[in-house]
Design a protein around this motif. Structure first.
Motif, short mmCIF file in Angstrom:
data_model
loop_
_atom_site.label_atom_id
_atom_site.label_comp_id
_atom_site.label_asym_id
_atom_site.label_seq_id
_atom_site.Cartn_x
_atom_site.Cartn_y
_atom_site.Cartn_z
N GLY A 156 7.93 1.63 -11.03
CA GLY A 156 6.65 1.25 -10.35
C GLY A 156 6.49 1.86 -8.82
O GLY A 156 5.32 2.02 -8.32
N THR B 287 8.27 7.27 2.34
CA THR B 287 7.01 6.75 2.01
C THR B 287 6.81 6.42 0.49
O THR B 287 7.50 7.03 -0.49
CB THR B 287 5.94 7.91 2.21
OG1 THR B 287 5.91 8.33 3.35
CG2 THR B 287 4.56 7.43 1.87
N ILE B 288 6.78 5.10 0.34
CA ILE B 288 6.78 4.48 -0.98
C ILE B 288 5.34 3.96 -1.41
O ILE B 288 4.46 3.69 -0.64
CB ILE B 288 7.47 3.14 -0.99
CG1 ILE B 288 8.88 3.18 -0.01
CG2 ILE B 288 7.78 2.59 -2.39
CD1 ILE B 288 9.76 4.25 -0.49
N GLU B 289 5.03 4.25 -2.85
CA GLU B 289 3.68 4.24 -3.22
C GLU B 289 3.74 3.60 -4.56
O GLU B 289 4.63 3.73 -5.27
CB GLU B 289 3.26 5.64 -3.31
CG GLU B 289 1.51 5.32 -3.63
CD GLU B 289 0.84 6.78 -3.70
OE1 GLU B 289 0.98 7.43 -2.76
OE2 GLU B 289 0.23 7.16 -4.74
N ALA B 290 2.93 2.54 -4.70
CA ALA B 290 2.72 1.84 -6.03
C ALA B 290 1.46 1.41 -6.46
O ALA B 290 0.71 1.34 -5.72
CB ALA B 290 3.64 0.53 -6.09
N SER B 291 1.16 1.48 -7.53
CA SER B 291 -0.24 1.04 -8.00
C SER B 291 -0.26 -0.48 -8.01
O SER B 291 0.86 -1.28 -8.25
CB SER B 291 -0.64 1.60 -9.41
OG SER B 291 0.50 1.61 -10.36
N LEU C 219 6.68 -6.61 -11.15
CA LEU C 219 5.95 -5.99 -10.18
C LEU C 219 6.75 -4.91 -9.68
O LEU C 219 7.92 -5.19 -8.97
CB LEU C 219 5.10 -6.96 -9.43
CG LEU C 219 4.21 -7.94 -9.91
CD1 LEU C 219 3.43 -8.51 -8.88
CD2 LEU C 219 3.17 -6.84 -10.84
N PRO C 220 5.95 -3.71 -9.09
CA PRO C 220 7.01 -3.01 -8.15
C PRO C 220 6.89 -3.42 -6.93
O PRO C 220 6.04 -4.34 -6.24
CB PRO C 220 5.90 -1.66 -8.18
CG PRO C 220 4.61 -2.12 -8.94
CD PRO C 220 4.78 -3.25 -9.58
N GLN C 221 8.01 -3.24 -6.14
CA GLN C 221 8.12 -3.82 -4.71
C GLN C 221 7.94 -2.55 -3.67
O GLN C 221 8.59 -1.41 -3.89
CB GLN C 221 9.70 -4.32 -4.61
CG GLN C 221 10.58 -3.37 -4.90
CD GLN C 221 11.99 -4.05 -4.68
OE1 GLN C 221 12.62 -4.77 -5.36
NE2 GLN C 221 12.34 -3.98 -3.30
N VAL C 222 7.32 -2.61 -2.86
CA VAL C 222 7.04 -1.75 -1.60
C VAL C 222 7.48 -2.82 -0.50
O VAL C 222 6.67 -3.30 0.22
CB VAL C 222 5.49 -1.37 -1.47
CG1 VAL C 222 5.45 -0.49 -0.29
CG2 VAL C 222 5.17 -0.78 -2.86
N THR C 223 8.74 -2.85 -0.20
CA THR C 223 9.23 -3.46 0.66
C THR C 223 9.82 -3.13 1.86
O THR C 223 10.25 -1.80 2.02
CB THR C 223 10.50 -4.40 -0.17
OG1 THR C 223 11.24 -3.41 -0.85
CG2 THR C 223 10.02 -5.58 -1.12
N THR D 119 7.37 9.04 -2.33
CA THR D 119 6.39 10.17 -2.39
C THR D 119 6.79 11.16 -1.32
O THR D 119 6.45 12.15 -1.10
CB THR D 119 5.19 9.91 -2.23
OG1 THR D 119 4.91 8.93 -1.02
CG2 THR D 119 4.45 9.08 -3.45
N GLU D 120 7.74 10.68 -0.24
CA GLU D 120 7.99 11.56 0.90
C GLU D 120 9.21 10.91 1.39
O GLU D 120 9.47 9.86 1.45
CB GLU D 120 6.88 11.70 1.84
CG GLU D 120 7.19 12.57 3.08
CD GLU D 120 6.20 12.67 4.08
OE1 GLU D 120 5.26 11.83 4.05
OE2 GLU D 120 6.59 13.32 5.07
N LYS E 114 7.20 4.44 -6.24
CA LYS E 114 7.49 6.02 -6.12
C LYS E 114 8.07 6.36 -4.71
O LYS E 114 7.20 5.92 -3.75
CB LYS E 114 6.78 6.67 -6.74
CG LYS E 114 7.30 8.12 -7.09
CD LYS E 114 6.24 8.96 -8.02
CE LYS E 114 6.70 10.43 -8.22
NZ LYS E 114 8.15 10.70 -8.34
#
Lengths: 260, 318
Positions: B180, A167-171, A139-143, B184-185, B182
């Motif tokens: 997965g 700024t990090i973005e993942a679905s 899975l992607p990590q937004v940590t 974005t800024e 990204k």
């Protein structure tokens, strides 16, 4: 939306913490509690599902019997149900082994939309388990984000680094870890405390999640503690009360110590 | 001798001091090789050569900065696959610790983060870490796979040892799975002109006692050539950015001198600074727990003590 929040039962930072003969953290006879940093993850999950009746927050913990206390607090805050993976074979597991247990338990809970965790446990403080779980689940990590926003099947957050703020973005689904800047965790209300008593806590063993005992625990860990030593207590130095010359005395100390 | 991989920390090809330290450490275990991520390898090569990098693996791929951590882990795994190293050393940072975490899982290797010392010989990598809020030091070893260690700054003085720094391009593509998350800024941080907090020899920190006015703290820091830190209370109040927070959930610092101004010294703060060599505190409250740690303490108001100390230091120099 289904959210799994991984929490850890840790020795109270205010109490004396020690090691056992096999060089693992002594958890017997030490006051334990829900890792303070995990409360931010629980709060973030509750805010995301707030008011949405179809959503569910499951708290997941791995650890010996008393680790159930950690999920209790999360249930009192408002999480819906809990899973406690407890098995003697897990004792002494390092971060990769722990992440394996968490990843397999998350699969059994049933592929949530979001896996939330705190920045770090307040005992190990490695901050690596979220990334390891993400790696294992693919899975992607937004940590380590200080904000979290979920809309339309995606999650985003701000990660403050030394060089830049990103700024990090993942679905979704994704693994997210939040810092202590994210929110203000709520205190359990009386109603919450009463309601928590009726909430289901499932206890799973390693075989329930399909992990072989030989893959975890002290023996199967990929690192070994060779020795530990208490840091010698600092000898208290000179303390002066400012009577109009405190700054001068400070400068004299700096000069005597050759800092200036 | 087997290679020991060192991930290079650089800004636009300017190699940072921690990388020279890691190359110095790496020589204990084998032949140091650098891993350079980015397009400015030619700017970095002289310094990498000076500190003993035999080879420089170059990973030049825009995906590495467009996505969070996962592509870096894949790049590291590609180099590990190619070099079959005796160990991998990375400068400790949030990104590197997480990339190391993914690399550990990918390669079935043990991981130790935030090591304060790394010693041993080929095939034997022993690390020392400070744990439990700095109250214990622990020696550990990786027992499985390739030892992966993230190392704090200032562990050893860098020692030069000229080597060839031969460039070895790494052929590698980022998988879709690693794209997965990204970025974005990206807003670059404003540069203060002061040393970096974790690398500074002197840190002057302010807490609740500043009441939000950090000017005496900053002034004294500038006189001493120090970095400025802040306690959690000061950060939560919005007086100073989170990136300057010293403590359990902020930066762990271990400078030669730490000056705590208006900081009571809660255990969470102590976790971030109590391995500092010399500690000074200024606090109005003579019962503040920070005084248990100090080599020198002043019970007094930082707004009178700091300017006076500042002036005395400046006068002493003139």
């Amino acid at each position: 939306m289904n959210i799994v929040v991984c929490v850890k039962h840790v020795p109270d930072a205010q109490s004396d913490r020690t090691f056992t003969e096999d060089n693992t953290t002594d958890r017997e006879g030490v006051d334990g509690l829900l890792s303070e940093l995990d409360e931010y993850a629980v709060e973030a999950a509750l805010q995301i599902v707030d008011g949405d009746e179809g959503s569910e927050v499951t708290v997941l913990t791995v650890g010996p019997g008393q680790a159930a206390d950690a999920v209790k607090k999360a249930l009192q805050m408002g999480a819906h149900k809990a899973v406690h993976v407890s098995d003697e074979a897990i004792a002494g597991s390092d971060a990769p082994a722990t992440s394996l247990v968490l990843a397999e338990a998350i699969k059994k809970i049933g592929n949530p939309d979001l896996v939330l965790m705190g920045l770090a446990s307040t005992d190990g403080t490695m901050s690596v388990v979220p990334a390891m779980v993400a790696e294992r689940l693919g899975l992607p990590q937004v940590t380590q984000v200080s904000t979290i926003e979920v809309n339309d099947g995606s999650v985003s957050g701000r990660r403050d680094g030394d060089v830049a703020s990103e700024t990090i973005e993942a679905s979704l689904p994704a693994v997210v870890s939040v810092t202590d800047q994210t929110n203000e965790p709520r205190y359990p209300s009386f109603k919450g405390i009463m309601a928590a008593k009726k909430k289901p806590v499932e206890t799973w063993s390693l075989s329930d999640i399909g992990v072989d005992a030989g893959q975890v625990g002290l023996e199967a860990s990929w690192t070994k503690v060779l020795s530990f030593a208490a840091r010698p207590p600092r000898e208290q130095g000179e303390i002066v009360t400012d009577e109009g010359d405190g700054g001068t005395k400070l400068a004299e100390f700096l000069s005597a110590q050759k800092f200036v | 001798m087997a290679e020991v991989l060192v991930l290079v920390d650089h800004e636009g090809g300017q190699v940072k001091k921690n990388t020279a330290e890691l190359l110095t450490l790496a020589r204990q275990f084998g032949t140091p090789s650098a891993i350079f991520v980015g397009s400015e390898v030619e700017a970095a090569r002289p310094r990498l050569a000076q500190f003993g990098a035999d080879k420089v693996y170059v990973v030049d791929h825009s995906d590495l900065s467009d996505y969070l951590v996962a592509p870096l882990a894949e790049a590291l795994a590609a180099v590990v696959e190619q070099a079959k190293p005796a160990a991998v050393l990375l400068p400790a940072s949030p990104d590197n610790n997480e990339a190391a975490a993914r690399l550990a899982v990918k390669t079935g290797s043990g991981l130790i983060t935030n090591a304060g010392a790394v010693e041993g010989s080929e095939g034997d990598v022993t690390t020392t870490q400070s744990v439990f809020a700095g109250s214990y030091t622990v020696k550990s070893q990786v027992t499985t796979g390739t030892p992966i260690v993230t190392v704090k700054p200032n562990t050893v003085p860098p020692k030069a040892a000229q080597a060839g720094a031969t460039v070895v391009p790494v052929d590698f593509t980022v998988s879709d799975a690693a794209k997965g998350a990204k970025v974005t800024e990206r807003k670059p941080k404003e540069k203060s002109g002061r040393p970096e907090l974790t690398e500074a020899a002197i840190v002057v920190s302010g807490g609740r006692g500043t009441g939000g006015d950090f000017s005496p703290v900053e002034g004294f820091a500038d006189t001493l050539g120090a970095a400025v830190g802040a306690s959690r209370a000061a950060v939560d109040a919005g007086w100073y950015p989170h990136s300057s927070q010293v403590g359990q959930t902020g930066k762990q610092v271990s400078p030669q001198l730490y000056v705590a101004c208006g900081i009571s010294g809660a255990i969470q703060h102590r976790a971030g600074m109590q391995t500092s060599k010399t500690i000074i505190a200024i606090n109005k409250d003579d019962e503040a727990p920070i005084f248990e740690l100090v080599d020198f303490g002043v019970v007094g108001d930082l707004f009178t003590v700091l300017p006076q100390a500042d002036e005395a230091v400046k006068k002493g120099r003139s």
